[in-house]
Scaffold this active site. Sequence first.
Site, short mmCIF file in Angstrom:
data_model
loop_
_atom_site.label_atom_id
_atom_site.label_comp_id
_atom_site.label_asym_id
_atom_site.label_seq_id
_atom_site.Cartn_x
_atom_site.Cartn_y
_atom_site.Cartn_z
CB CYS A 46 44.68 45.59 25.02
SG CYS A 46 44.92 46.14 26.72
CB CYS B 2 39.55 49.10 30.60
SG CYS B 2 39.03 48.39 29.02
#
Length: 276
Positions: free
Chosen positions: A75, A213
């Site tokens: 991530c 994101c």
Amino acid sequence: MSVPFQKYHGTGNDFLIIHADEYVPDRSALAERECDRAEGVGADGILFLALEEQFSPPRVVMTLVQPDGSTAPMCGNGARCAAEWAMDRTGTESVMIDTQSGTLRADRTDGDITIEMGSPTFDPDKIPVDADEQVFETAIEGLEVTVVNTGVPHAVAFVDDVEDVDLEEIAPPVRYADDFPRGTNVCVASPDGSGGFDQRTYERGVEGETDSCGTGAVAIAVIARRLGHTDADPVAVKPPGGDLQVSFNERGHATLTGPVEHEFDGEVTVESPAEL
């Protein structure tokens, strides 16, 4: 029984950070409960971090547990939050982040955090996607997408205006398509008129749209450059939560840069040994 946490976010992509030494018998159950924005603290995931200060620069072992209880191998914004957390505790400006997708260097520059993102791949087997060749501008469940792995899989569609897209309608069929044996994140991007892109992302594991994101921003940038939509470097990518910058070195490796904020500290309840 309770354990302490720190809440951080990177351009709106928010995480609870818990030291890996804390006793949490069921990390998945904790993430499912506390990431819930109605009943829990609310977050896009929980980062369990182990800090190894004996190294130079210090190292952080990062495990991300998502709101659905699954573990994500990487991530980008989470890694940037982990880097800020570690720098706050060690007084350093650089750290190494160990993730399931590899070990990445992070640096603080002018207040922002830059994280290495490795080399994106279009190899179908490494994404993975059920295809005999690289997937560029191909219709999957009615959406024309290009598919890349930037630590996790992404299917990216370029549209005229991301605000005109009903992401909650068009993304789930692609996210769960049989073409993706492990699922995929789904991004839409539109040009901002200056070589950058607006971004919206439906995240696997969150099972909804997130304010930002990082791996998705890298996916948009690398695909845009490959398709000839921009020759900018860095590429500005603008999710709803703030502005990110994606750069590429001579080997094609990507970096992700943006702000990180420490929001607040708190405690969450976990089962005690006697309750198990």
